[in-house]
Scaffold this motif. Structure first.
Motif, short mmCIF file in Angstrom:
data_model
loop_
_atom_site.label_atom_id
_atom_site.label_comp_id
_atom_site.label_asym_id
_atom_site.label_seq_id
_atom_site.Cartn_x
_atom_site.Cartn_y
_atom_site.Cartn_z
N ASP A 584 -66.35 36.96 -64.39
CA ASP A 584 -66.19 35.92 -63.77
C ASP A 584 -67.25 34.85 -64.56
OD1 ASP A 584 -63.57 36.21 -62.77
OD2 ASP A 584 -65.20 37.78 -60.97
N THR A 585 -68.15 35.17 -64.35
CA THR A 585 -69.41 34.57 -64.75
C THR A 585 -68.91 34.05 -66.03
OG1 THR A 585 -71.04 35.58 -63.08
CG2 THR A 585 -71.59 34.15 -65.45
N LEU A 586 -68.91 35.12 -66.93
CA LEU A 586 -68.49 34.43 -68.49
C LEU A 586 -67.83 33.90 -68.45
CD1 LEU A 586 -69.29 34.73 -71.21
CD2 LEU A 586 -68.25 37.04 -71.28
N LEU A 590 -67.42 29.89 -70.13
CA LEU A 590 -66.71 30.05 -71.84
C LEU A 590 -65.90 29.03 -71.61
CD1 LEU A 590 -66.86 33.34 -73.39
CD2 LEU A 590 -67.54 31.41 -74.27
N PHE A 591 -65.07 28.76 -70.52
CA PHE A 591 -63.78 28.38 -70.27
C PHE A 591 -63.44 27.11 -69.16
CE2 PHE A 591 -62.88 32.50 -72.37
CZ PHE A 591 -61.96 31.81 -73.10
N ASN A 608 -64.37 47.20 -62.26
CA ASN A 608 -65.40 47.53 -61.33
C ASN A 608 -66.13 46.49 -61.60
OD1 ASN A 608 -65.16 47.12 -64.03
ND2 ASN A 608 -66.05 48.56 -64.68
N GLY A 609 -64.84 44.78 -61.13
CA GLY A 609 -65.12 43.44 -61.32
C GLY A 609 -65.08 43.02 -62.75
N ARG A 610 -65.26 43.79 -63.64
CA ARG A 610 -64.73 43.65 -65.13
C ARG A 610 -63.44 43.18 -65.57
NH1 ARG A 610 -68.93 46.67 -68.58
NH2 ARG A 610 -67.80 45.75 -70.45
N TYR A 611 -63.39 42.18 -66.56
CA TYR A 611 -61.94 42.20 -66.88
C TYR A 611 -61.43 42.60 -68.15
CZ TYR A 611 -61.27 38.64 -63.22
OH TYR A 611 -62.01 37.79 -62.60
N LEU A 645 -64.48 36.89 -77.46
CA LEU A 645 -64.67 38.16 -76.25
C LEU A 645 -64.45 39.26 -76.66
CD1 LEU A 645 -62.61 35.88 -72.87
CD2 LEU A 645 -65.70 36.95 -73.93
N ILE A 646 -63.36 38.70 -77.84
CA ILE A 646 -62.87 40.28 -77.55
C ILE A 646 -63.52 41.26 -78.79
CG2 ILE A 646 -61.33 41.77 -79.98
CD1 ILE A 646 -59.02 39.61 -78.37
#
Length: 897
Positions: A584-586, A590-591, A608-611, A645-646
């Protein structure tokens, strides 16, 4: 006849020495030894009816596989002697490249006239044949001779040398009656005047000693070939680099042509320059739009671009009104400051088609045209068919050609049949290539005759929509894209979009594909630049699903196992280290306010809270497709951030073994790296440095040595390599061993500890320049970064005071003088940098002088000279000044008055 070979070569256990005949490389002759050092063997050799010379090399074999072969373009040679000589006793020594191999290149040797080896009468009982390598004599009006201590060799009398024959370029031979040579005797090679036969120069080395046992009748003894050196100063020459399309003359048609190239060579001659370097000139016609202006994305490695035909060398149109209309359009296009690629090609193609209809029957029936067609049919027919099918289908992507998407040789031959509806168009493409051939050959021959090297450019890649990809797909990996890792000019790396090579397949036929390519170049050029020579060591291969270059890996390479990764102290977690690091922070960083939309559209939340990216957006190509047609600034910004990101992974799975991994290039500033602990970062950096700077040196050395020696042997052109970028430590090893000229640029020093290169330390075997076509000009670089320019002005040039905001003409001249005085063999400067010295002559618009911006994959290649060649030739003071600068640097001689 019987050939008996003897050579000294120290082998190790399991190795043997064999003789590899050029006539039949698949059946080498094994030699035998008693001590592992002295090797000998014999064979009966039946030459063909036309064969007058036997060419061979020595190779080292292990388990019937050749692991090493003599290098260089000049093989050993045995010339057939008298009919009565039925046994040849050949003494040899292992020879890689001759010392000063560049002197043997076609760049410095021209005008060779074949001379048959001398023959003795058939009643001579035995013979001795001397063989020697000696370059550069013919251009000076000299020949090689022998003089020695016995009567047959003139008893050291300078007026009685024995003249040798140049049986092949730089290869000299002389056969003497053995009974006239009283062994032992001493001798030397001498340079003699080809007209008078008088000795002009002696070898400076100690006398050579000849000693041999008595020969039997019918035997010819050949002592080891000698390399002969005279006291010659090293070649140091100056030249100009400019794309052909950038040339401008009063009569050109909005773009430079081969007639203009000849004019440029004339300017080079007048100014004391002896080299002209151009960019690739192959046909790039795919879409018919300005996108085809990129010269490194050709549809054929052989065919030349039709826009380079000089229309002034063709007849005028018979229709007077058509001719007047054409002339009006030509003048308009020629007045433009930049190339209008689309209009220029449309106008020239129409003119060429009209001329073809006028002259078809008179040109295509000539012996010269038929000879050209016969000699080049192997590539010319598929190329012409490709062009026809491209035009018919409206695309160069042959995968969309239906039944013609797969190349069929029989189908192509049918298209060329006189009864075929394609025949006229096929012949039209023959016609264009014939014109291009004779015009380029004329320009390059003019250069040769006046001592000017015309240096071509061999791109490392081919287009995936090219004749070669259609005809020979087995040579290429279509699932990969060639490119380059990140550097100062492109932080995301470069993705050229070209397929990579299937080197394993190419190796099986001795790299025939590359040899044919080099030999075609040698028809015109005497030197060439290997674009991105690092690709012969390893290529940066990017998966086809990627747009940027960050997700690439070197091919071939040595990927790491999980155990190896962990041996550096980094706990390997495939789930977290091979997938993008997104939280979320990233996303919010970024956006910003678009973060919610990004989460909803492109991402899915993990446990795990990541995307992770949704399947429909999990590659850069899918992201690219989603944003197709959206050119507004906001969309472009979001697209680029999604690309980043990719790319945000620590490791990339190997393309061939998914259980092995490569550390992602330049990842140290990415979130995936920054979220690691300090200890993990240190461990990763140790692994990273080992992988990219140590692990592959020996491996890549051997990869390059499989390919480059074979290719360099294909021609006698002078070889220069573009060794820029992320250069492995083994690259200098190979280039020094093969005597390939390196590229030296002061603002891109080879020493990583220096900001600027030291001109006085450049190696002799190098090409010195201020910048390449991918870089800003000297004037453009001066304005790029004032802090860098300030350090250069004070620390390198050692001037005081305030650094000029724009580089003045006198300072450009100072920088050019320093480059001319460096030790490099070639100092080849961009034409824009030559003109920067004269503030009244140079282009007022600095930015207009740049040729290419490599970070922009859609750059429009359209730069033109801002003055005509005629105007340039008329600038007597400026041209004399350049000539004097070159003379002062020792790169030219004073003009004779």
């Amino acid at each position: 006849m019987k050939l008996r070979f003897r050579i000294q070569y120290h082998t190790v256990w399991g190795e043997d020495v064999r003789v590899i005949f050029q006539e039949d490389e698949s059946h080498p002759l094994p030699l035998s030894t008693r001590d592992g050092s002295q090797w000998q063997g014999s064979c009966d050799y039946s030459p063909s009816d036309t064969e007058q010379i036997i060419l061979y090399r020595y190779g080292i074999f292990r388990d019937d596989v050749c692991i090493r072969k003599e290098l260089g373009a000049i093989p050993h040679a045995v010339y057939q002697g008298n009919a009565q000589q039925h046994q040849y006793l050949i003494e040899d020594c292992w020879r890689d490249l001759p010392a000063e191999n560049y002197r043997y290149s076609s760049a410095f040797n021209d005008g060779y006239v074949s001379a048959s080896p001398n023959r003795l009468s058939n009643n001579v009982g035995s013979c001795v044949t001397f063989r020697a390598l000696c370059p550069g004599l013919r251009p000076q009006g000299l020949e090689l001779g022998i003089i020695g201590s016995c009567n047959a060799l003139g008893n050291w009398e300078y007026c009685r040398p024995i003249r040798m024959r140049e049986a092949a370029p730089n290869v000299w031979q002389l056969t003497l009656d053995a009974s006239t040579l009283k062994s032992p005797f001493e001798y030397k090679f001498v340079a003699i005047d080809e007209k008078t036969g008088a000795v002009k120069e002696w070898e400076t080395r100690p006398n050579r000693l000849f000693q041999i046992r008595s020969l039997q009748r019918g035997e010819t003894y050949l002592p080891a070939e000698a390399e002969v050196f005279f006291n010659r100063p090293p070649y140091r020459i100056a030249g100009t680099a400019i794309p052909v399309f950038s040339l401008r003359s009063e009569g050109s048609c909005g773009v430079g042509d081969f007639g203009d190239l000849k004019k440029l060579i004339t300017w080079a001659i007048e100014t004391g320059q002896q080299a002209v370097q151009i960019l690739p000139i192959n046909d790039t016609t795919m879409t018919g739009t300005w996108m085809d202006s990129y010269p490194y994305n050709a549809i054929s490695i052989y065919a030349l671009h039709p826009m380079y035909i000089d229309l002034r060398q063709l007849p005028m149109l018979k229709d007077e009104q058509e001719m007047k209309a054409f002339e009006r359009q030509r003048i308009t296009l020629n007045a433009l400051s930049q190339v209008d690629y689309e209009k220029v090609n449309q106008l020239k193609r129409k003119y060429l088609h009209d001329i073809f209809l006028q002259k078809e029957t008179t040109i295509v029936t000539t012996p010269q045209f038929k000879e050209f067609l016969q000699k080049n049919e192997e590539w010319l027919l598929p190329y012409a068919a490709f062009c026809c099918l491209r035009d018919q289908n409206g695309t160069a992507d042959f995968r969309q050609w239906g039944k013609d998407s797969v190349y069929q040789a029989e189908r192509v031959r049918e298209m060329a049949n006189p009864e075929s509806p394609y025949h006229t168009e096929i012949t039209f493409y023959y016609f264009l290539q014939y014109l291009l051939h004779i015009q380029l050959l004329d320009a390059c021959t003019y250069g040769r005759n006046h001592g000017v090297i015309v240096k071509g450019d061999i791109p490392i890649g081919i287009s995936r929509n090219s004749v070669e990809a259609w005809v020979e797909p087995y040579y290429f990996n279509m699932n990969g894209q060639a490119g380059a890792p990140p550097d100062a000019f492109s932080v995301n790396g470069q993705n050229w979009g070209m397929p990579t090579y299937n080197w394993q397949v190419m190796e099986k036929d001795g790299y025939r594909w590359w040899q044919r390519r080099f030999r075609k170049m040698a028809e015109y050029f005497t030197a060439y630049r290997i674009d991105h020579i690092l690709g012969f060591f390893r290529i940066w291969e990017i998966p086809y699903h990627a747009v940027h270059g960050l997700l690439g890996q070197f091919v071939p390479s040595l990927p790491m196992t999980q155990e190896e990764i962990q041996s550096f102290g980094l706990e390997f977690d495939k789930e977290s280290m091979t997938r993008p690091y997104i939280n979320d922070t990233l996303i919010d960083t970024l956006f910003g306010e678009n973060g919610h939309e990004i989460r909803h559209t492109f991402l899915r939340r993990m446990h795990n809270g990541r995307y992770a990216f949704r399947p429909e957006f999990n590659t850069q190509r899918k992201i690219q497709a989603y944003f197709a047609g959206k050119t507004d600034e906001a969309s472009t910004d979001i697209r680029e951030k999604l690309y980043s990101l990719i790319s945000d992974v620590l490791f990339i799975a190997d393309r061939d073994d998914p259980n092995k991994y490569h550390p992602r290039i330049a990842v140290q500033n990415a979130p995936a790296f920054l979220h690691l602990s300090a200890k993990e970062q240190q461990a990763f950096n140790r692994l990273y440095d080992h992988y990219y700077y140590q692990r592959h040196n020996e491996f890549w050395y051997h990869e390059a040595m499989k390919k480059l020696p074979v290719l360099l042997q294909a021609t006698s052109m002078l070889v220069c390599g573009e060794d820029l970028g992320m250069v492995p430590g083994c690259v200098p090893w190979v280039m020094n061993q093969l005597q390939i000229l390196s590229l030296e640029i002061q603002r891109m020093p080879k020493n990583p500890g220096r900001e600027f290169g030291k001109l006085e330390n450049y190696p002799y075997l190098s090409v010195c320049t201020i910048g390449t076509h991918d870089m800003t000009t000297l004037r453009g670089w001066w304005k790029e970064d004032p802090a860098t320019t300030n350090r250069f002005y004070h620390d390198e040039l050692h001037y005081w005071g305030k650094t000029p905001e724009e580089v003045p003409g006198w300072l450009c001249e100072e920088i050019i003088r320093r480059h001319l005085q460096c030790p490099s063999m070639l100092c080849i400067l961009a034409w824009q940098d030559w003109t920067s010295m004269d503030e009244t002559l140079r282009n007022p618009d600095i930015n207009a002088e740049r040729i290419n911006i490599p970070a922009n994959p859609r750059h429009y290649w359209r730069w033109r000279m801002h003055i005509t060649l005629e105007k340039l030739m008329s600038l007597t003071d400026f041209n004399q000044h350049i000539h004097q600068m070159i003379v002062d640097s020792g790169r030219a001689e004073e003009k004779k008055k």
